[in-house]
Motif scaffolding. Structure first.
Motif, PDB file in Angstrom:
ATOM      1  N   GLU A  35       0.829  -1.214   0.000  1.00  0.00           N
ATOM      2  CA  GLU A  35       0.000   0.000   0.000  1.00  0.00           C
ATOM      3  C   GLU A  35       0.859   1.258   0.000  1.00  0.00           C
ATOM      4  O   GLU A  35       0.569   2.223  -0.705  1.00  0.00           O
ATOM      5  N   LEU A  36       1.919   1.252   0.789  1.00  0.00           N
ATOM      6  CA  LEU A  36       2.789   2.430   0.845  1.00  0.00           C
ATOM      7  C   LEU A  36       3.473   2.673  -0.496  1.00  0.00           C
ATOM      8  O   LEU A  36       3.611   3.823  -0.935  1.00  0.00           O
ATOM      9  N   ARG A  37       3.911   1.623  -1.150  1.00  0.00           N
ATOM     10  CA  ARG A  37       4.552   1.783  -2.468  1.00  0.00           C
ATOM     11  C   ARG A  37       3.577   2.316  -3.500  1.00  0.00           C
ATOM     12  O   ARG A  37       3.958   3.051  -4.406  1.00  0.00           O
ATOM     13  N   ARG A  38       2.313   1.962  -3.336  1.00  0.00           N
ATOM     14  CA  ARG A  38       1.306   2.419  -4.282  1.00  0.00           C
ATOM     15  C   ARG A  38       0.936   3.874  -4.034  1.00  0.00           C
ATOM     16  O   ARG A  38       0.636   4.625  -4.960  1.00  0.00           O
ATOM     17  N   ARG A  39       0.975   4.303  -2.784  1.00  0.00           N
ATOM     18  CA  ARG A  39       0.459   5.618  -2.415  1.00  0.00           C
ATOM     19  C   ARG A  39       1.523   6.689  -2.204  1.00  0.00           C
ATOM     20  O   ARG A  39       1.207   7.862  -2.153  1.00  0.00           O
ATOM     21  N   ARG A  40       2.772   6.289  -2.010  1.00  0.00           N
ATOM     22  CA  ARG A  40       3.817   7.270  -1.693  1.00  0.00           C
ATOM     23  C   ARG A  40       4.920   7.245  -2.734  1.00  0.00           C
ATOM     24  O   ARG A  40       5.114   6.244  -3.417  1.00  0.00           O
ATOM     25  N   PRO A  41       5.692   8.329  -2.824  1.00  0.00           N
ATOM     26  CA  PRO A  41       6.803   8.347  -3.776  1.00  0.00           C
ATOM     27  C   PRO A  41       7.877   7.334  -3.369  1.00  0.00           C
ATOM     28  O   PRO A  41       7.974   6.971  -2.189  1.00  0.00           O
ATOM     29  N   PRO A  42       8.685   6.877  -4.322  1.00  0.00           N
ATOM     30  CA  PRO A  42       9.749   5.926  -3.999  1.00  0.00           C
ATOM     31  C   PRO A  42      10.682   6.489  -2.922  1.00  0.00           C
ATOM     32  O   PRO A  42      10.871   7.701  -2.815  1.00  0.00           O
ATOM     33  N   GLY A  43      11.229   5.604  -2.131  1.00  0.00           N
ATOM     34  CA  GLY A  43      12.157   6.021  -1.094  1.00  0.00           C
ATOM     35  C   GLY A  43      11.481   6.602   0.132  1.00  0.00           C
ATOM     36  O   GLY A  43      12.069   7.417   0.846  1.00  0.00           O
ATOM     37  N   SER A  44      10.246   6.213   0.389  1.00  0.00           N
ATOM     38  CA  SER A  44       9.499   6.759   1.528  1.00  0.00           C
ATOM     39  C   SER A  44       9.616   5.879   2.774  1.00  0.00           C
ATOM     40  O   SER A  44       8.725   5.884   3.614  1.00  0.00           O
ATOM     41  N   ALA A  45      10.678   5.118   2.866  1.00  0.00           N
ATOM     42  CA  ALA A  45      10.918   4.250   4.035  1.00  0.00           C
ATOM     43  C   ALA A  45       9.767   3.281   4.262  1.00  0.00           C
ATOM     44  O   ALA A  45       9.352   3.038   5.390  1.00  0.00           O
ATOM     45  N   GLU A  46       9.272   2.700   3.162  1.00  0.00           N
ATOM     46  CA  GLU A  46       8.126   1.798   3.255  1.00  0.00           C
ATOM     47  C   GLU A  46       8.378   0.636   4.209  1.00  0.00           C
ATOM     48  O   GLU A  46       7.503   0.267   4.991  1.00  0.00           O
ATOM     49  N   ASP A  47       9.587   0.064   4.129  1.00  0.00           N
ATOM     50  CA  ASP A  47       9.861  -1.104   4.960  1.00  0.00           C
ATOM     51  C   ASP A  47       9.862  -0.749   6.438  1.00  0.00           C
ATOM     52  O   ASP A  47       9.349  -1.497   7.275  1.00  0.00           O
ATOM     53  N   LEU A  48      10.403   0.409   6.793  1.00  0.00           N
ATOM     54  CA  LEU A  48      10.447   0.831   8.185  1.00  0.00           C
ATOM     55  C   LEU A  48       9.038   1.111   8.714  1.00  0.00           C
ATOM     56  O   LEU A  48       8.664   0.663   9.813  1.00  0.00           O
ATOM     57  N   ILE A  49       8.246   1.836   7.945  1.00  0.00           N
ATOM     58  CA  ILE A  49       6.878   2.158   8.360  1.00  0.00           C
ATOM     59  C   ILE A  49       6.062   0.873   8.478  1.00  0.00           C
ATOM     60  O   ILE A  49       5.330   0.672   9.450  1.00  0.00           O
ATOM     61  N   ALA A  50       6.202  -0.017   7.503  1.00  0.00           N
ATOM     62  CA  ALA A  50       5.434  -1.268   7.521  1.00  0.00           C
ATOM     63  C   ALA A  50       5.799  -2.119   8.728  1.00  0.00           C
ATOM     64  O   ALA A  50       4.935  -2.732   9.361  1.00  0.00           O
TER      65      ALA A  50
END
Length: 197
Positions: free
Chosen positions: A138-153
């Motif tokens: 969801e984060l990859r779909r909704r946020r720009p690349p490099g938005s620390a998706e793995d950390l937030i998830a």
């Protein structure tokens, strides 16, 4: 071993029925005693199948427990993502989250057995894994690349799984609505803190 197919079983309706019986038997046993005190013999007796049948479908009780948790995990992951393009504000958790917590409270004895304090156990591990993966997607779909998706998830999965475990084990005193509201505010804060600057 993971079950050979999803919770619904393979294309064979007999396989699906047998797995369904085994899942229900395990959940019924966990209403009476912790998972680590449940035996294969108890499960197959309750399910009305033989031990050989059990081992055709699962390597051990843990594999069955993971399969038995799949439905509540799916509901949990969906409940935390039950919104369209814009998530509700911090004070408005999705109704699906409240409904999920009500369902968990109704079978707290079962989930207490499968979800250990701190978020471990078959339910905790599967929930953390599935929630983290869905959050990353969801984060990859909704946020720009490099938005620390793995950390937030990871933070989202750890927070939800840990709080749910503590609640199920009586370490947190809250109604499902209160807990949903608190979880939603905390998750909103995690997403805000992780937003690109």
């Amino acid at each position: 071993m993971t079950p050979a197919a999803t919770t619904e079983g393979s294309g064979d309706p007999r396989t699906a029925r047998t797995r369904g019986k085994l899942r229900e038997a395990l959940l019924a046993a966990c209403e009476e005693q912790p998972l680590d005190q449940v035996s294969v013999s108890d499960v197959v007796r309750r399910a009305g199948v033989g031990r050989a049948t059990f081992y055709l479908h699962y390597d051990d009780l843990r594999a069955l427990a993971v399969d038995a948790c799949a439905e509540i995990v799916r509901r949990a992951v969906d409940a935390l993502h039950a919104w369209d393009e814009v998530p509700p504000g911090p004070g408005a958790p999705p109704a699906e989250l409240v409904a999920l917590l009500e369902a968990v409270r109704a079978r707290a004895d079962v989930y207490r057995s499968l979800l250990r304090t701190g978020g471990g156990g078959p339910l905790g591990e599967l929930l953390h894994q599935e929630l983290r993966q869905r959050s990353i997607s969801e984060l990859r779909r909704r946020r720009p690349p490099g938005s620390a998706e793995d950390l937030i998830a990871s933070a989202v999965a750890g927070l939800f799984t840990g709080v749910l475990a503590d609640w199920v084990h009586g370490r947190t005193d809250a109604t499902p609505a209160q807990l949903a509201s608190g979880i939603w505010r905390m998750l909103s804060a995690v997403h805000t803190a992780g937003a690109p600057r």
